[in-house]
Design a protein around this motif. Structure first.
Motif, PDB file in Angstrom:
ATOM      1  N   LEU A 220       0.026  -2.264   7.045  1.00 49.81           N
ATOM      2  CA  LEU A 220      -0.220  -1.452   5.958  1.00 49.81           C
ATOM      3  C   LEU A 220       0.814  -0.590   5.765  1.00 49.81           C
ATOM      4  O   LEU A 220       0.592   0.620   5.618  1.00 49.81           O
ATOM      5  CB  LEU A 220      -1.581  -0.968   5.885  1.00 49.81           C
ATOM      6  N   ASP A 221       2.046  -0.932   5.715  1.00 53.31           N
ATOM      7  CA  ASP A 221       3.240  -0.169   5.426  1.00 53.31           C
ATOM      8  C   ASP A 221       4.066  -0.773   4.246  1.00 53.31           C
ATOM      9  O   ASP A 221       4.999  -1.652   4.502  1.00 53.31           O
ATOM     10  CB  ASP A 221       4.124  -0.167   6.969  1.00 53.31           C
ATOM     11  N   PHE A 222       3.840  -0.375   3.170  1.00 56.04           N
ATOM     12  CA  PHE A 222       4.629  -1.134   2.077  1.00 56.04           C
ATOM     13  C   PHE A 222       5.636   0.058   1.295  1.00 56.04           C
ATOM     14  O   PHE A 222       5.879   0.045   0.227  1.00 56.04           O
ATOM     15  CB  PHE A 222       3.630  -1.562   1.051  1.00 56.04           C
ATOM     16  N   LYS A 223       6.019   0.927   2.320  1.00 57.25           N
ATOM     17  CA  LYS A 223       7.325   1.959   1.873  1.00 57.25           C
ATOM     18  C   LYS A 223       6.712   2.673   0.361  1.00 57.25           C
ATOM     19  O   LYS A 223       7.530   2.411  -0.404  1.00 57.25           O
ATOM     20  CB  LYS A 223       8.403   0.887   2.031  1.00 57.25           C
ATOM     21  N   GLY A 224       5.872   3.450   0.536  1.00 56.69           N
ATOM     22  CA  GLY A 224       5.404   4.146  -0.709  1.00 56.69           C
ATOM     23  C   GLY A 224       4.708   3.526  -1.784  1.00 56.69           C
ATOM     24  O   GLY A 224       4.278   4.118  -2.658  1.00 56.69           O
ATOM     25  N   TYR A 225       4.479   2.323  -1.815  1.00 65.22           N
ATOM     26  CA  TYR A 225       3.776   1.562  -3.116  1.00 65.22           C
ATOM     27  C   TYR A 225       2.279   2.151  -2.977  1.00 65.22           C
ATOM     28  O   TYR A 225       1.867   2.100  -1.840  1.00 65.22           O
ATOM     29  CB  TYR A 225       3.934   0.251  -2.954  1.00 65.22           C
ATOM     30  N   SER A 226       1.648   2.459  -4.134  1.00 66.35           N
ATOM     31  CA  SER A 226       0.495   2.679  -3.865  1.00 66.35           C
ATOM     32  C   SER A 226      -0.722   1.764  -4.951  1.00 66.35           C
ATOM     33  O   SER A 226      -1.922   1.859  -4.936  1.00 66.35           O
ATOM     34  CB  SER A 226       0.213   4.022  -4.345  1.00 66.35           C
ATOM     35  N   THR A 227      -0.035   0.919  -5.653  1.00 61.20           N
ATOM     36  CA  THR A 227      -0.530  -0.026  -6.584  1.00 61.20           C
ATOM     37  C   THR A 227      -0.450  -1.457  -5.980  1.00 61.20           C
ATOM     38  O   THR A 227       0.689  -1.724  -5.824  1.00 61.20           O
ATOM     39  CB  THR A 227      -0.214  -0.008  -7.930  1.00 61.20           C
ATOM     40  N   PHE A 228      -1.480  -2.126  -5.693  1.00 58.77           N
ATOM     41  CA  PHE A 228      -1.258  -3.296  -5.124  1.00 58.77           C
ATOM     42  C   PHE A 228      -2.135  -4.518  -6.032  1.00 58.77           C
ATOM     43  O   PHE A 228      -3.077  -4.304  -6.443  1.00 58.77           O
ATOM     44  CB  PHE A 228      -2.215  -3.687  -3.718  1.00 58.77           C
ATOM     45  N   GLU A 229      -1.423  -5.474  -6.062  1.00 55.03           N
ATOM     46  CA  GLU A 229      -1.669  -6.685  -7.082  1.00 55.03           C
ATOM     47  C   GLU A 229      -2.093  -7.872  -6.269  1.00 55.03           C
ATOM     48  O   GLU A 229      -1.367  -8.520  -5.073  1.00 55.03           O
ATOM     49  CB  GLU A 229      -0.682  -6.988  -7.750  1.00 55.03           C
ATOM     50  N   ASP A 230      -3.179  -8.604  -6.443  1.00 54.53           N
ATOM     51  CA  ASP A 230      -3.841  -9.760  -5.939  1.00 54.53           C
ATOM     52  C   ASP A 230      -2.743 -10.973  -6.530  1.00 54.53           C
ATOM     53  O   ASP A 230      -2.949 -10.861  -7.864  1.00 54.53           O
ATOM     54  CB  ASP A 230      -5.184 -10.025  -6.121  1.00 54.53           C
ATOM     55  N   LEU A 231      -2.128 -11.548  -5.723  1.00 53.76           N
ATOM     56  CA  LEU A 231      -1.364 -12.601  -6.202  1.00 53.76           C
ATOM     57  C   LEU A 231      -1.907 -13.871  -6.611  1.00 53.76           C
ATOM     58  O   LEU A 231      -1.262 -14.471  -7.708  1.00 53.76           O
ATOM     59  CB  LEU A 231      -0.240 -13.269  -5.173  1.00 53.76           C
ATOM     60  N   GLU A 232      -3.193 -13.978  -6.568  1.00 52.74           N
ATOM     61  CA  GLU A 232      -3.810 -15.139  -6.935  1.00 52.74           C
ATOM     62  C   GLU A 232      -4.775 -14.781  -8.358  1.00 52.74           C
ATOM     63  O   GLU A 232      -5.015 -15.633  -9.154  1.00 52.74           O
ATOM     64  CB  GLU A 232      -4.542 -15.858  -6.019  1.00 52.74           C
ATOM     65  N   THR A 233      -5.107 -13.614  -8.173  1.00 48.76           N
ATOM     66  CA  THR A 233      -6.106 -13.493  -9.577  1.00 48.76           C
ATOM     67  C   THR A 233      -5.574 -12.043 -10.498  1.00 48.76           C
ATOM     68  O   THR A 233      -5.905 -12.038 -11.488  1.00 48.76           O
ATOM     69  CB  THR A 233      -7.416 -12.483  -8.951  1.00 48.76           C
ATOM     70  N   GLY A 234      -4.459 -11.608  -9.977  1.00 47.92           N
ATOM     71  CA  GLY A 234      -3.828 -10.539 -10.707  1.00 47.92           C
ATOM     72  C   GLY A 234      -4.422  -9.322 -10.829  1.00 47.92           C
ATOM     73  O   GLY A 234      -3.989  -8.199 -11.381  1.00 47.92           O
ATOM     74  N   GLU A 235      -5.490  -9.131 -10.082  1.00 46.37           N
ATOM     75  CA  GLU A 235      -6.239  -7.854  -9.966  1.00 46.37           C
ATOM     76  C   GLU A 235      -5.396  -6.737  -9.292  1.00 46.37           C
ATOM     77  O   GLU A 235      -4.808  -6.931  -8.328  1.00 46.37           O
ATOM     78  CB  GLU A 235      -7.608  -7.886  -9.279  1.00 46.37           C
ATOM     79  N   THR A 236      -5.456  -5.649  -9.680  1.00 45.41           N
ATOM     80  CA  THR A 236      -4.711  -4.377  -9.256  1.00 45.41           C
ATOM     81  C   THR A 236      -5.732  -3.199  -8.445  1.00 45.41           C
ATOM     82  O   THR A 236      -6.914  -3.326  -9.035  1.00 45.41           O
ATOM     83  CB  THR A 236      -3.812  -3.539 -10.088  1.00 45.41           C
TER      84      THR A 236
END
Length: 295
Positions: A220-236
């Motif tokens: 869980l190390d995405f270098k500062g990102y705080s918004t995540f998107e589901d690549l299959e559903t588009g949900e954030t």
């Protein structure tokens, strides 16, 4: 370990077939084709005659010297069908650094195909995505291998995992047991991948699942990102990584252990593999499982 097994080195080589060849040539250095005892051409050993043995295998010179019956055993190469299944749903587009899960899956699949072909096995390719399944039935020749490399290069992940179709008919194959290698991130919404594996399991083939994960999703190390998107559903979703990390890792470890037990209960060989890991262990696992199919 050869640097050619380092995924960063591999993926700098844009030609998939060249990358696979260099990887396997280094890995197989000093390893001979697997053999089994049987009615072949090269002598292996003697054993005592047993009722029911083929009399044509009796060694009469040994009988003349010892007054006892011996059977000559020899070595023959074993050939099987290896089917490589690639998950091409959109979640395989997940990236960590310069390459994605599908990049790693392509290079792993290419290396396994080259290794299987080197051992005289027939190789098939099955690409599973929302629009259906692309299939290449197992075959053993160089032209077929070249076409397989080309199809691997064309994979473009899209949509959700494939909808249920006639899996059993597609993978039934010949009467002999086969080796099915499934490269996937196991992202599913309704156990659809487990259902696929259950169907394949009824065919009594040997199944290997390589569960592909990236380092950033493991840690869980995405270098500062705080918004995540589901690549299959588009949900954030919004996440504070620092606060969520400990709970996330606990849940991830529980999920991985639950998955391991599920597949172990089904007698399916399961291994997690991270996209920053060298390919040597995956290749050794392949050889180990392949050896179980000696008939």
């Amino acid at each position: 370990m050869s640097k050619l097994l380092d995924p960063k080195v591999l993926m700098a080589i844009k030609d998939l077939s060249l990358s696979a060849k260099m990887t396997i040539d280094g890995f197989m250095n000093g390893i001979n084709k697997s053999t089994v005892k049987g009615p072949g051409l090269e002598f292996s050993q003697y054993r005592s005659y047993q009722p029911g043995d083929d009399l044509r295998s009796l060694d009469w010179k040994m009988f003349a010297r010892s007054d006892r019956y011996y059977i000559r055993e020899s070595e023959v190469e074993t050939n099987i069908a290896v089917r490589i299944l690639i998950d091409a749903s959109a979640s395989m587009n997940h990236s960590d650094g310069d390459f994605t899960k599908i990049d790693y899956a392509k290079y792993l699949g290419a290396s396994l195909a080259y290794l299987a072909n080197l051992q005289g096995d027939a190789i098939g390719l099955y690409v599973l995505k929302n629009s259906g399944i692309f299939s290449m039935s197992p075959k053993q020749d160089y032209q077929h291998l070249a076409r397989l490399f080309y199809q691997l290069e064309q994979i473009n992940p899209d949509g959700k995992f494939t909808k249920p179709i006639h899996y059993k008919e597609l993978f039934a194959g010949a009467q002999k047991r086969e080796l099915l290698i499934f490269v996937t991130d196991l992202y599913q919404t309704d156990d659809e991948i487990i259902k696929l594996l259950d169907t394949l399991n009824t065919l009594r083939h040997e199944i290997v699942v390589f569960h592909v994960l990236s380092r950033n999703e493991l840690d869980l190390d995405f270098k500062g990102y705080s918004t995540f998107e589901d690549l299959e559903t588009g949900e954030t979703i919004q996440i504070d990584q620092t606060k969520a990390r400990a709970n996330y890792k606990n849940k991830l470890n529980a999920y991985l252990e639950e998955t391991r037990i599920k597949l172990l209960d089904r007698r399916i060989f399961y291994r997690t593999i991270c996209t920053d890991e060298p390919l040597d262990q995956a290749l050794r696992d392949f050889l180990k499982q392949r050896s179980k199919l000696r008939i």
